[in-house]
Design an enzyme around this catalytic site. Structure first.
Site: not given
Length: 307
Positions: A36, A38, A164-165, A192, A224, A248, A251
């Site tokens: 967060e 980031n 963000n698992y 993802s 992409g 990173g 993020d």
């Protein structure tokens, strides 16, 4: 309306320099990292208004987090907790594989609660951004996420969720219903393909959009991204860059998209910026140190010497 509001745990980051087994590392660097913060730093670097809130311990690491996030141009609301500030240790076992170990059980950041998130901070924001990491930290942190999301929805504030698992925090079985519930309450969702498949009917933007969000962006690293925004499908290829540190990048991607959204950019432009910021981030070591300014994104257009 204000800018971006986000909250969550930021930790101290011990990173082995070089590549190879941790036991053979000859030197280490110390920084900070948190999904967060980031994103908040990335938005601020791109000229957007960003606020980060989180709990830190009464230690040097907590002080470093508060000062470094603030120094990045982020409005920082750091609540000092009596517990310790969490740490993560990272090393590159090979050029292709990085490993991160967490030391965060019972940490200050995990003790986040609904009382820490003032309602007026949420209702005065333009975008509330949360991740699937925070609900995994503790029951109180999970309650903080869902309460703030409901406050934002009631006030007409855009809710952004990055799935963000983190498998080291909770199992797929435990995570799936919580993440599905969180995504169903969001306006903008990032995931993802593997994360989408955890709780949706497939790994496509369309599968995630079935849960309700109007903007779904599936970020797929070197391939992409694919997005479904207000019913229209978009695809944006990755940029060819030399990868120095892949941590990173996701993020940074989110920060690029949200910064452009705050600035009123078109969906196409948001995705172009997101790809560029994600690509820039992997060319620099560290979680948030490589967050680019808009001028620095020119480096990715071939202007590799600034005079």
């Amino acid at each position: 309306m204000g800018g971006l509001l986000t909250f969550g745990e930021t930790m101290g980051l011990v990173a082995a320099d070089g590549i190879g087994p941790l036991g053979h590392a000859k030197s280490f660097s110390f920084g900070i990292g948190g999904a967060e913060s980031n994103v908040a730093i990335g938005v601020a670097r791109l000229g957007g208004e960003a606020t980060w809130l989180g709990r830190v311990g009464p230690d040097a690491t907590g002080a470093l987090i508060a000062s470094r996030v603030a120094a990045s141009g982020v409005r920082t609301l750091a609540v000092t907790d009596e517990s310790f500030t969490g740490l993560m240790v990272r090393h590159r076992r090979s050029g292709e594989f990085a490993q991160v170990d967490y030391h965060r059980s019972g940490s200050a950041g995990s003790r986040l609660s609904p009382a820490d998130i003032p309602a007026h901070e949420v209702t005065n924001a333009a975008i509330l951004h949360v991740t699937g990491i925070t609900p995994a930290l503790s029951e109180s942190a999970r309650a903080a996420v869902f309460q703030s999301v409901e406050t934002a929805r009631a006030a007409g504030v855009t809710v952004s969720v990055d799935v963000n698992y983190r498998a080291k925090l909770w199992s797929r079985f435990d995570a799936a219903p919580v993440l599905r519930d969180l995504v169903s309450r969001a306006d903008v969702v990032f995931a993802s393909p593997e994360e989408a498949a955890l709780f949706a009917s497939g790994d496509t933007p369309e599968a995630l959009a079935e849960l309700g969000p109007a903007e779904v962006i599936v970020k797929d690293g070197g391939r992409g991204c694919v997005a479904l925004i207000e019913g229209k499908r978009f695809q944006q290829p990755a940029l060819p860059v030399t990868v120095v540190d892949p941590v990173g990048a996701g993020d940074a991607f989110v920060a690029g998209y949200l910064a452009d959204r705050l600035a009123g950019a078109s969906p196409e432009d948001r995705l172009v910026t997101a790809i560029a910021t994600g690509a820039f981030a992997v060319t620099v070591p560290g979680d948030c140190e490589g967050a680019p300014t808009r001028d620095e994104l020119a480096f990715l257009k071939g202007d590799d010497v600034r005079r």
